[in-house]
Design an enzyme around this catalytic site. Structure first.
Site, PDB file in Angstrom:
ATOM      1  N   ARG A  48      57.268   9.444  30.046  1.00 29.19           N
ATOM      2  CA  ARG A  48      56.173   8.922  29.498  1.00 29.19           C
ATOM      3  C   ARG A  48      56.054   9.682  28.174  1.00 29.19           C
ATOM      4  NH1 ARG A  48      51.256   7.249  33.828  1.00 29.19           N
ATOM      5  NH2 ARG A  48      52.501   5.950  35.248  1.00 29.19           N
ATOM      6  N   ASP A 150      36.541   3.899  30.432  1.00 28.43           N
ATOM      7  CA  ASP A 150      37.606   4.445  30.966  1.00 28.43           C
ATOM      8  C   ASP A 150      38.204   5.361  29.784  1.00 28.43           C
ATOM      9  OD1 ASP A 150      40.204   3.316  33.037  1.00 28.43           O
ATOM     10  OD2 ASP A 150      40.741   4.871  31.414  1.00 28.43           O
TER      11      ASP A 150
END
Length: 292
Positions: A48, A150
Protein backbone atom coordinates in the site's frame (compact mmCIF):
# COMPACT_ATOMS: atom_id res chain seq x y z
CA UNK A 1 8.30 -12.45 -19.95
CA UNK A 2 12.10 -12.23 -19.86
CA UNK A 3 13.89 -14.21 -17.17
CA UNK A 4 15.31 -11.09 -15.52
CA UNK A 5 11.92 -9.41 -15.38
CA UNK A 6 10.34 -12.56 -14.00
CA UNK A 7 12.98 -12.77 -11.27
CA UNK A 8 12.27 -9.21 -10.21
CA UNK A 9 8.51 -9.73 -10.19
CA UNK A 10 8.78 -12.82 -8.04
CA UNK A 11 11.54 -11.91 -5.60
CA UNK A 12 12.95 -8.38 -5.78
CA UNK A 13 11.00 -5.45 -4.36
CA UNK A 14 10.98 -2.10 -6.09
CA UNK A 15 11.90 -0.37 -2.82
CA UNK A 16 13.92 -1.56 0.14
CA UNK A 17 11.62 -2.09 3.12
CA UNK A 18 13.48 -3.02 6.28
CA UNK A 19 12.23 -4.21 9.65
CA UNK A 20 13.08 -0.74 10.98
CA UNK A 21 10.94 0.87 8.26
CA UNK A 22 8.02 -1.36 9.24
CA UNK A 23 8.42 -0.51 12.93
CA UNK A 24 8.42 3.19 12.06
CA UNK A 25 5.20 2.74 10.06
CA UNK A 26 3.61 0.86 12.97
CA UNK A 27 4.54 3.62 15.40
CA UNK A 28 3.33 6.41 13.11
CA UNK A 29 -0.07 4.88 12.31
CA UNK A 30 -0.64 3.96 15.95
CA UNK A 31 0.09 7.50 17.07
CA UNK A 32 -1.95 9.01 14.25
CA UNK A 33 -4.99 6.72 14.13
CA UNK A 34 -4.69 4.22 16.98
CA UNK A 35 -4.29 1.34 14.55
CA UNK A 36 -2.22 -1.52 15.98
CA UNK A 37 -0.63 -3.25 12.98
CA UNK A 38 0.25 -6.90 13.53
CA UNK A 39 3.63 -8.31 12.55
CA UNK A 40 1.86 -10.27 9.82
CA UNK A 41 0.87 -7.04 8.01
CA UNK A 42 4.35 -6.21 6.69
CA UNK A 43 3.63 -7.24 3.09
CA UNK A 44 0.30 -5.41 3.11
CA UNK A 45 2.00 -2.26 4.40
CA UNK A 46 4.71 -2.47 1.75
CA UNK A 47 2.17 -2.92 -1.05
CA UNK A 48 0.00 0.00 0.00
CA UNK A 49 2.75 2.47 0.84
CA UNK A 50 4.84 1.63 -2.23
CA UNK A 51 2.05 3.33 -4.19
CA UNK A 52 2.62 6.48 -2.13
CA UNK A 53 6.34 6.41 -2.90
CA UNK A 54 5.57 6.18 -6.61
CA UNK A 55 2.98 8.95 -6.39
CA UNK A 56 5.33 11.31 -4.53
CA UNK A 57 8.45 10.42 -6.50
CA UNK A 58 10.32 9.46 -3.34
CA UNK A 59 12.80 6.65 -3.86
CA UNK A 60 13.04 5.10 -0.38
CA UNK A 61 10.85 4.32 2.61
CA UNK A 62 13.37 6.03 4.86
CA UNK A 63 12.99 9.32 3.00
CA UNK A 64 9.21 8.97 2.83
CA UNK A 65 8.87 8.34 6.56
CA UNK A 66 11.31 11.18 7.31
CA UNK A 67 9.00 13.47 5.34
CA UNK A 68 6.01 12.39 7.40
CA UNK A 69 7.82 12.77 10.70
CA UNK A 70 8.86 16.29 9.80
CA UNK A 71 5.14 16.97 9.98
CA UNK A 72 4.74 19.65 7.36
CA UNK A 73 2.70 17.79 4.74
CA UNK A 74 -0.93 17.44 5.86
CA UNK A 75 -2.03 16.06 2.49
CA UNK A 76 0.50 13.25 2.61
CA UNK A 77 -0.41 12.41 6.20
CA UNK A 78 -3.98 12.03 5.00
CA UNK A 79 -2.89 9.83 2.09
CA UNK A 80 -0.72 7.71 4.42
CA UNK A 81 -3.63 7.18 6.81
CA UNK A 82 -6.05 6.41 4.00
CA UNK A 83 -3.63 3.83 2.56
CA UNK A 84 -3.43 1.89 5.82
CA UNK A 85 -7.12 1.96 6.66
CA UNK A 86 -9.07 -1.21 5.92
CA UNK A 87 -12.56 -0.64 4.50
CA UNK A 88 -14.54 -3.86 4.32
CA UNK A 89 -18.27 -3.24 4.38
CA UNK A 90 -21.60 -4.10 2.78
CA UNK A 91 -25.26 -3.14 3.02
CA UNK A 92 -26.95 -4.67 6.09
CA UNK A 93 -23.75 -6.31 7.25
CA UNK A 94 -24.34 -8.21 10.51
CA UNK A 95 -28.04 -8.14 9.74
CA UNK A 96 -29.21 -9.13 13.24
CA UNK A 97 -28.53 -5.58 14.42
CA UNK A 98 -31.08 -3.85 12.24
CA UNK A 99 -34.31 -5.30 13.69
CA UNK A 100 -32.98 -4.28 17.13
CA UNK A 101 -32.33 -0.79 15.80
CA UNK A 102 -35.83 -0.61 14.28
CA UNK A 103 -37.48 -1.67 17.54
CA UNK A 104 -35.43 0.85 19.51
CA UNK A 105 -36.25 3.86 17.35
CA UNK A 106 -39.95 2.97 16.99
CA UNK A 107 -40.27 3.29 20.77
CA UNK A 108 -39.34 6.97 20.39
CA UNK A 109 -42.49 7.83 18.45
CA UNK A 110 -42.00 11.11 16.59
CA UNK A 111 -39.23 12.26 18.90
CA UNK A 112 -36.17 13.41 16.90
CA UNK A 113 -33.54 10.67 16.83
CA UNK A 114 -29.78 11.20 16.62
CA UNK A 115 -27.52 8.37 15.41
CA UNK A 116 -23.75 8.37 15.04
CA UNK A 117 -22.15 5.87 12.67
CA UNK A 118 -18.52 6.26 13.74
CA UNK A 119 -16.83 4.01 11.15
CA UNK A 120 -18.88 4.72 8.05
CA UNK A 121 -16.40 3.54 5.41
CA UNK A 122 -17.92 3.88 1.91
CA UNK A 123 -21.41 4.53 3.26
CA UNK A 124 -23.14 1.16 3.18
CA UNK A 125 -23.58 1.11 6.96
CA UNK A 126 -25.13 4.58 7.41
CA UNK A 127 -27.40 4.00 4.42
CA UNK A 128 -28.49 0.69 5.95
CA UNK A 129 -29.31 2.60 9.13
CA UNK A 130 -31.29 5.15 7.10
CA UNK A 131 -33.23 2.44 5.26
CA UNK A 132 -34.05 0.77 8.57
CA UNK A 133 -35.38 4.06 9.91
CA UNK A 134 -37.53 4.62 6.80
CA UNK A 135 -38.99 1.13 7.11
CA UNK A 136 -39.62 1.52 10.84
CA UNK A 137 -41.61 4.71 10.26
CA UNK A 138 -42.95 3.72 6.83
CA UNK A 139 -41.81 6.99 5.31
CA UNK A 140 -38.83 8.32 3.38
CA UNK A 141 -38.63 11.23 5.81
CA UNK A 142 -38.42 9.78 9.33
CA UNK A 143 -37.41 12.03 12.27
CA UNK A 144 -33.87 10.65 12.18
CA UNK A 145 -30.54 12.41 11.71
CA UNK A 146 -27.40 10.37 11.07
CA UNK A 147 -23.81 11.55 11.43
CA UNK A 148 -21.51 9.29 9.41
CA UNK A 149 -17.80 9.63 10.15
CA UNK A 150 -14.56 7.94 9.20
CA UNK A 151 -10.87 8.79 9.27
CA UNK A 152 -10.50 7.98 5.55
CA UNK A 153 -11.53 10.90 3.34
CA UNK A 154 -11.61 8.80 0.16
CA UNK A 155 -14.30 6.45 1.44
CA UNK A 156 -16.30 9.36 2.84
CA UNK A 157 -16.45 10.89 -0.62
CA UNK A 158 -17.84 7.62 -1.97
CA UNK A 159 -20.45 7.53 0.79
CA UNK A 160 -21.49 11.13 0.24
CA UNK A 161 -22.01 10.51 -3.48
CA UNK A 162 -24.29 7.54 -2.77
CA UNK A 163 -23.33 5.87 -6.06
CA UNK A 164 -22.47 2.15 -6.15
CA UNK A 165 -22.02 -0.62 -8.67
CA UNK A 166 -25.22 -2.62 -9.03
CA UNK A 167 -23.58 -5.76 -7.69
CA UNK A 168 -23.39 -4.11 -4.26
CA UNK A 169 -27.16 -4.56 -3.90
CA UNK A 170 -27.58 -7.89 -5.66
CA UNK A 171 -28.19 -9.73 -2.35
CA UNK A 172 -30.70 -7.15 -1.13
CA UNK A 173 -34.41 -7.94 -1.17
CA UNK A 174 -35.83 -6.71 -4.51
CA UNK A 175 -38.55 -4.63 -2.82
CA UNK A 176 -35.98 -2.85 -0.65
CA UNK A 177 -33.66 -2.23 -3.58
CA UNK A 178 -36.48 -0.82 -5.67
CA UNK A 179 -37.67 1.46 -2.89
CA UNK A 180 -34.31 2.98 -1.95
CA UNK A 181 -32.15 2.96 -5.10
CA UNK A 182 -32.34 4.55 -8.53
CA UNK A 183 -30.85 2.56 -11.42
CA UNK A 184 -28.49 4.29 -13.79
CA UNK A 185 -29.21 4.50 -17.49
CA UNK A 186 -27.06 5.12 -20.54
CA UNK A 187 -23.50 5.90 -19.43
CA UNK A 188 -24.61 5.18 -15.85
CA UNK A 189 -25.85 1.69 -16.62
CA UNK A 190 -24.52 -0.82 -14.10
CA UNK A 191 -24.64 1.75 -11.31
CA UNK A 192 -27.24 2.59 -8.69
CA UNK A 193 -27.71 5.73 -6.62
CA UNK A 194 -29.25 5.98 -3.19
CA UNK A 195 -32.47 7.98 -3.20
CA UNK A 196 -31.95 11.67 -2.33
CA UNK A 197 -34.23 11.39 0.71
CA UNK A 198 -31.75 8.98 2.31
CA UNK A 199 -28.75 11.11 1.43
CA UNK A 200 -30.45 14.10 3.05
CA UNK A 201 -30.72 12.18 6.33
CA UNK A 202 -26.95 11.72 6.55
CA UNK A 203 -24.06 14.10 7.14
CA UNK A 204 -20.66 12.68 6.17
CA UNK A 205 -17.71 14.06 8.09
CA UNK A 206 -14.08 13.13 8.77
CA UNK A 207 -13.40 12.17 12.38
CA UNK A 208 -10.30 10.60 13.86
CA UNK A 209 -11.41 8.71 16.96
CA UNK A 210 -8.00 9.44 18.52
CA UNK A 211 -8.35 13.19 18.10
CA UNK A 212 -8.81 15.39 21.17
CA UNK A 213 -11.95 16.89 19.61
CA UNK A 214 -14.37 14.86 17.51
CA UNK A 215 -16.54 17.68 16.25
CA UNK A 216 -19.76 15.75 16.86
CA UNK A 217 -22.13 16.33 19.73
CA UNK A 218 -24.80 14.20 21.36
CA UNK A 219 -26.71 13.11 23.10
CA UNK A 220 -27.12 10.17 20.71
CA UNK A 221 -29.87 7.58 20.77
CA UNK A 222 -27.59 5.12 19.00
CA UNK A 223 -23.88 4.82 18.24
CA UNK A 224 -22.63 2.31 15.70
CA UNK A 225 -18.96 1.50 16.24
CA UNK A 226 -18.59 -1.78 14.38
CA UNK A 227 -15.44 -3.52 13.20
CA UNK A 228 -13.09 -0.65 13.95
CA UNK A 229 -12.11 -1.32 17.58
CA UNK A 230 -10.40 -4.53 16.47
CA UNK A 231 -7.63 -2.35 15.02
CA UNK A 232 -7.00 -0.63 18.37
CA UNK A 233 -5.22 -1.94 21.45
CA UNK A 234 -7.21 -2.38 24.67
CA UNK A 235 -6.20 0.93 26.34
CA UNK A 236 -7.24 2.84 23.21
CA UNK A 237 -10.55 0.97 23.07
CA UNK A 238 -11.22 1.85 26.69
CA UNK A 239 -10.53 5.56 26.16
CA UNK A 240 -12.89 5.70 23.17
CA UNK A 241 -15.68 3.86 25.00
CA UNK A 242 -15.35 6.13 28.02
CA UNK A 243 -15.72 9.12 25.70
CA UNK A 244 -18.78 7.59 24.04
CA UNK A 245 -20.65 7.16 27.33
CA UNK A 246 -21.36 10.85 28.14
CA UNK A 247 -22.45 11.42 24.54
CA UNK A 248 -25.32 8.92 24.76
CA UNK A 249 -28.85 9.24 26.03
CA UNK A 250 -29.62 7.24 29.14
CA UNK A 251 -31.40 4.56 27.08
CA UNK A 252 -28.95 4.72 24.18
CA UNK A 253 -27.57 1.67 22.41
CA UNK A 254 -24.04 0.96 21.23
CA UNK A 255 -23.63 -1.53 18.37
CA UNK A 256 -20.29 -3.37 18.08
CA UNK A 257 -18.83 -5.73 15.49
CA UNK A 258 -19.23 -9.49 15.68
CA UNK A 259 -15.64 -10.08 16.86
CA UNK A 260 -15.53 -7.21 19.36
CA UNK A 261 -16.06 -7.62 23.11
CA UNK A 262 -16.18 -4.51 25.28
CA UNK A 263 -17.05 -6.16 28.61
CA UNK A 264 -13.50 -6.14 29.95
CA UNK A 265 -12.44 -2.90 28.29
CA UNK A 266 -14.68 -0.29 29.93
CA UNK A 267 -17.10 -0.25 32.86
CA UNK A 268 -19.29 2.32 31.10
CA UNK A 269 -21.34 -0.29 29.24
CA UNK A 270 -23.01 -3.62 29.84
CA UNK A 271 -24.04 -6.22 27.31
CA UNK A 272 -27.69 -6.11 26.31
CA UNK A 273 -27.65 -8.73 23.56
CA UNK A 274 -25.44 -10.11 20.82
CA UNK A 275 -22.81 -7.36 20.35
CA UNK A 276 -25.31 -4.70 21.49
CA UNK A 277 -24.45 -2.65 24.57
CA UNK A 278 -26.23 -0.14 26.79
CA UNK A 279 -25.00 2.24 29.46
CA UNK A 280 -24.35 0.60 32.82
CA UNK A 281 -26.30 2.76 35.26
CA UNK A 282 -24.67 0.92 38.18
CA UNK A 283 -21.10 1.77 37.25
CA UNK A 284 -18.90 2.90 40.11
CA UNK A 285 -19.33 6.32 41.66
CA UNK A 286 -17.44 9.05 39.89
CA UNK A 287 -17.95 7.38 36.55
CA UNK A 288 -21.67 7.94 36.11
CA UNK A 289 -22.43 8.81 32.47
CA UNK A 290 -23.67 12.31 31.87
CA UNK A 291 -25.41 13.88 28.91
CA UNK A 292 -23.21 15.78 26.47
Amino acid sequence: MKAGMQGRAEGVKEFDFTARDFERVRALIHKRAGIALAESKQEMVYSRLARRLRATGIDSFTSYLDRLEQGGDADEWEAFTNALTTNLTSFFREAHHFPILAEHIKKKGREPIEIWCSAASTGEEPYSIAMTACEAYNTLTPPVRIIATDIDTNVLNTGASGIYSIDRIEKMEPERAKRFFLRGKGTREGLVRVRPELRQMITFKQVNLLADQWGVSGPFDVIFCRNVMIYFDKPTQGKILDRFAPMMKEDGLLFAGHSENFLYVSDAFKLRGKTVYELDRNRKAGGVPRRA
